[in-house]
Scaffold this active site. Sequence first.
Site, PDB file in Angstrom:
ATOM      1  N   GLY A 166      12.770  98.732  26.151  1.00  0.00           N
ATOM      2  CA  GLY A 166      11.592  98.029  26.684  1.00  0.00           C
ATOM      3  C   GLY A 166      10.697  97.805  25.520  1.00  0.00           C
TER       4      GLY A 166
ATOM      5  CG  ASP B  38      21.172  95.896  32.405  1.00  0.00           C
ATOM      6  OD1 ASP B  38      20.326  96.778  32.795  1.00  0.00           O
ATOM      7  OD2 ASP B  38      22.005  95.370  33.214  1.00  0.00           O
TER       8      ASP B  38
ATOM      9  CE1 TYR C 106       6.684 101.320  37.473  1.00  0.00           C
ATOM     10  CE2 TYR C 106       5.132 102.741  38.566  1.00  0.00           C
ATOM     11  CZ  TYR C 106       5.632 102.004  37.438  1.00  0.00           C
ATOM     12  OH  TYR C 106       5.124 102.228  36.113  1.00  0.00           O
TER      13      TYR C 106
ATOM     14  CE  LYS D 197       8.025 104.150  35.139  1.00  0.00           C
ATOM     15  NZ  LYS D 197       8.346 104.067  33.854  1.00  0.00           N
TER      16      LYS D 197
END
Length: 249
Positions: free
Chosen positions: A12, A62, A156, A160
Amino acid sequence: MEFSGQTAIVTGVAKGFGRAITRRLARGGARVVAADINVPGAEETVTLVRQDGGEALAVQVDVASAASVDAMVKTTLARFGDRVDILVNNAAIWQLVPTDELSEADWDRIVDVNMKGVFLCCRAVIPIMKKQGRGHIVNIASIAARNGGTFAGLHYVASKGGVLAMTKKLGKELGQFGIVVNGVNPGSSETGMMVGLPPTVREGIIKNTPLGRMAEPEDIADTVAFLASEAARFVHGETVEVNGGIVCD
């Protein structure tokens, strides 16, 4: 922090935290594989590293695909030798949507990248680190996993939260092999996820942050560099809050 002779993989990296982390590790002497699904963004990061005088290689990955992750690690070994000293799991995607409007496809997409991606990357490097008898893994989670999130959907936040739990489990499992595992929980920051917030919302975040500002990517990068270094050799299975005091333990 000194990383001369070490090989690092950061996922990332096209912008934000990942770009800053890549540059920080490279400035410390690490040879960095800058991995992202966004190849032009990764290449921009590598260009900045080289301008800093560092060494890096852009690789497309990916993280939700085991085959793609395995290919990334294979490329790392072919380019920089038979080592992976540092893995930073930073790749993530974000979405804000009410739970009753959340589609199964969006749930799967967020969880696959944010949580399964951490698993796949760790699984790919653990045998290498075991053979070396050492290594550092740093997982980037989020303040949302602690406070339920303000600008993020359920998927999300759950992903996390999973990263936090995985960090603890990996710490218990891998310490005996000399592999140090930790995490970072960034708070609200000057990155793409916060771009476009109404001024009043932004002002409210800053007002509620004791240090009086949002995090800069370099704040996260410096914390990662510490956790990836020998200076943090006895910090293990922990997730460090880097939020300016908005959440305190």
